[in-house]
Enzyme design. Structure first.
Site, PDB file in Angstrom:
ATOM      1  CE  LYS A  65      -4.085  -1.923   2.311  1.00 59.89           C
ATOM      2  NZ  LYS A  65      -5.136  -1.643   3.299  1.00 59.89           N
ATOM      3  N   GLY A 127      -5.763   2.701  19.033  1.00 57.24           N
ATOM      4  CA  GLY A 127      -4.746   2.379  18.042  1.00 57.24           C
ATOM      5  C   GLY A 127      -4.168   3.625  17.405  1.00 57.24           C
ATOM      6  CB  ALA A 128      -1.450   5.344  17.211  1.00 59.65           C
ATOM      7  CB  ALA A 131      -6.406   1.029  10.536  1.00 57.52           C
ATOM      8  CG  ASN A 151      -1.157   3.038  19.925  1.00 57.23           C
ATOM      9  OD1 ASN A 151      -1.891   2.100  19.589  1.00 57.23           O
ATOM     10  ND2 ASN A 151       0.095   3.143  19.546  1.00 57.23           N
ATOM     11  NE  ARG A 152       1.574  -2.624  21.912  1.00 55.85           N
ATOM     12  CZ  ARG A 152       1.753  -3.742  21.229  1.00 55.85           C
ATOM     13  NH1 ARG A 152       1.665  -4.906  21.846  1.00 55.85           N
ATOM     14  NH2 ARG A 152       2.007  -3.721  19.940  1.00 55.85           N
ATOM     15  N   GLY A 239     -17.111  -4.550  11.351  1.00 56.49           N
ATOM     16  CA  GLY A 239     -16.013  -4.413  10.390  1.00 56.49           C
ATOM     17  C   GLY A 239     -16.321  -4.914   8.992  1.00 56.49           C
TER      18      GLY A 239
HETATM   19  P1  ATR Z   1      -2.550  -0.875  10.732  1.00 64.06           P
HETATM   20  O1  ATR Z   1      -1.716  -0.152   9.735  1.00 64.06           O
HETATM   21  O2  ATR Z   1      -3.424  -1.935  10.139  1.00 64.06           O
HETATM   22  O3  ATR Z   1      -3.303   0.044  11.633  1.00 64.06           O
HETATM   23  P2  ATR Z   1      -0.332  -1.273  12.540  1.00 64.06           P
HETATM   24  O4  ATR Z   1       0.321  -0.060  12.029  1.00 64.06           O
HETATM   25  O5  ATR Z   1       0.499  -2.490  12.766  1.00 64.06           O
HETATM   26  O6  ATR Z   1      -1.520  -1.751  11.599  1.00 64.06           O
HETATM   27  O7  ATR Z   1      -1.119  -0.882  13.889  1.00 64.06           O
HETATM   28  C1  ATR Z   1      -1.674  -1.837  14.719  1.00 64.06           C
HETATM   29  C2  ATR Z   1      -2.284  -1.152  15.942  1.00 64.06           C
HETATM   30  O8  ATR Z   1      -2.693  -2.188  16.840  1.00 64.06           O
HETATM   31  C3  ATR Z   1      -1.276  -0.288  16.704  1.00 64.06           C
HETATM   32  O9  ATR Z   1      -1.958   0.788  17.288  1.00 64.06           O
HETATM   33  C4  ATR Z   1      -0.771  -1.268  17.763  1.00 64.06           C
HETATM   34  O10 ATR Z   1      -0.258  -0.651  18.936  1.00 64.06           O
HETATM   35  P3  ATR Z   1       1.308  -0.209  18.983  1.00 64.06           P
HETATM   36  O11 ATR Z   1       1.402   1.091  18.212  1.00 64.06           O
HETATM   37  O12 ATR Z   1       1.584  -0.026  20.420  1.00 64.06           O
HETATM   38  O13 ATR Z   1       2.090  -1.307  18.344  1.00 64.06           O
HETATM   39  C5  ATR Z   1      -2.034  -2.005  18.095  1.00 64.06           C
HETATM   40  N1  ATR Z   1      -1.740  -3.303  18.722  1.00 64.06           N
HETATM   41  C6  ATR Z   1      -1.355  -4.431  18.082  1.00 64.06           C
HETATM   42  N2  ATR Z   1      -1.167  -5.430  18.968  1.00 64.06           N
HETATM   43  C7  ATR Z   1      -1.433  -4.911  20.206  1.00 64.06           C
HETATM   44  C8  ATR Z   1      -1.441  -5.435  21.542  1.00 64.06           C
HETATM   45  N3  ATR Z   1      -1.118  -6.724  21.797  1.00 64.06           N
HETATM   46  N4  ATR Z   1      -1.796  -4.589  22.553  1.00 64.06           N
HETATM   47  C9  ATR Z   1      -2.136  -3.304  22.319  1.00 64.06           C
HETATM   48  N5  ATR Z   1      -2.151  -2.759  21.075  1.00 64.06           N
HETATM   49  C10 ATR Z   1      -1.809  -3.546  20.032  1.00 64.06           C
END
Ligand code: ATR
Length: 276
Positions: A65, A127-128, A131, A151-152, A239
């Site tokens: 992408k 999330g950050a 998406a 976000n985590r 979704g």
């Molecule tokens: P996308 O582009 O599809 O959004 P990504 O960039 O990998 O995918 O983002 C995944 C999101 O899920 C992120 O916000 C991620 O948090 P981090 O920025 O801290 O990595 C979140 N995420 C994935 N696994 C997680 C987990 N086990 N606990 C908390 N957040 C999680």
């Protein structure tokens, strides 16, 4: 015969051929939509040769992408916001790309919770990643005044918020219980709750009764977040609807018909998802 395709690596799991195949049959269009495996690093070359290969356009999925975004001659504002393109067509030798995940998210909410934007002053987004970037852009385009990103990894939420500090606020994951009472809309953009991923462990206790809950995860069709929300009486947007709506702009561009997201299409995809 009009042809379109989806490029990705791996590509066998991609469900968009089911959607476009359903519409081609439903509208009696002589067309084809195929899966094309394109190795990492090869996307730009493939896209530049789309017309020579006989394709009107394509969808782009993981991991291409961002490379597709870089290869375009023109992109829509949603694609700029995310830095990624998932829908491509060509016009007069120029490659044009958009990010239909953004429009898919908005149209799905319009469909499932009509008027949601009039009652959403504050959205809490989980999330950050990419998406989340797209969804923040979409929410702003519909006039949502304040968006809190939890976000985590706090720094990733901070980085997105830095783009519009007046309207976007970063938050730590641990702040969620205090944030939920102020949310009109809660959106999960993380992979948590997807089958094979860890669960999204979030109590909805503080959420206002009239808050709307949306999840971009569609395997399973009803995530535990949506299930919890429905049991508490919240309005929800699931979704799968986003996946179906994101396919609309591509089909319209390539095949010349604006397709409808119908209950029959929903059932067709749901059966496939539940069958796996
Ligand atoms: P996308 O582009 O599809 O959004 P990504 O960039 O990998 O995918 O983002 C995944 C999101 O899920 C992120 O916000 C991620 O948090 P981090 O920025 O801290 O990595 C979140 N995420 C994935 N696994 C997680 C987990 N086990 N606990 C908390 N957040 C999680």
């Amino acid at each position: 015969m009009i042809r379109a395709c989806c490029i990705g690596w791996p590509i066998h799991h991609v469900r968009s051929p089911l959607i476009h195949g359903f519409w081609l049959a439903a509208y009696g269009i002589e067309g084809a939509y195929t899966r094309e495996p394109v190795e990492p690093g090869e996307a730009a070359a493939f896209l530049r040769s789309l017309a020579d290969r006989g394709f009107a356009g394509c969808n782009v999925t993981i991991p291409h992408k961002e490379a597709a975004f870089a290869a375009m001659d023109e992109v829509d504002p949603g694609a700029v916001a995310v830095g990624a393109v998932n829908t491509v067509w060509h016009e007069g030798g120029r490659l044009i790309g958009m990010n239909s995940d953004v429009t898919g998210f908005l149209l799905n909410l319009d469909d499932q919770v009509p008027g949601w934007d009039r009652e959403t002053g504050h959205a809490v987004v989980l999330g950050a990643g990419g998406a989340a970037r797209g969804i923040v852009h979409g929410l702003k385009s519909r006039g949502v005044e304040t968006i809190t990103l939890a976000n985590r990894s706090f720094s990733k939420a901070e980085a997105i918020a830095a783009g519009d500090p007046r309207r976007i606020r970063p938050a730590a994951w641990s702040a969620l219980p205090a944030l939920l009472p102020h949310a009109d809309l809660l959106v999960n953009t993380t992979s948590l709750g997807m089958s094979g991923q860890p669960p999204l462990d979030l109590s909805l206790d503080g959420l206002k009764g009239d808050a709307i809950v949306s999840d971009i995860v569609y395997v399973p069709l009803v995530t535990s977040l949506l299930d919890d929300a429905r049991q508490r009486g919240h309005r929800t947007a699931e979704g799968l609807g986003m996946l179906l709506h994101q396919a609309v702009p591509g089909f319209r561009k390539w095949f010349g018909v604006t397709p409808e997201v119908t209950p029959e299409l929903h059932a067709h995809l749901a059966a496939d998802i539940q069958g796996h």
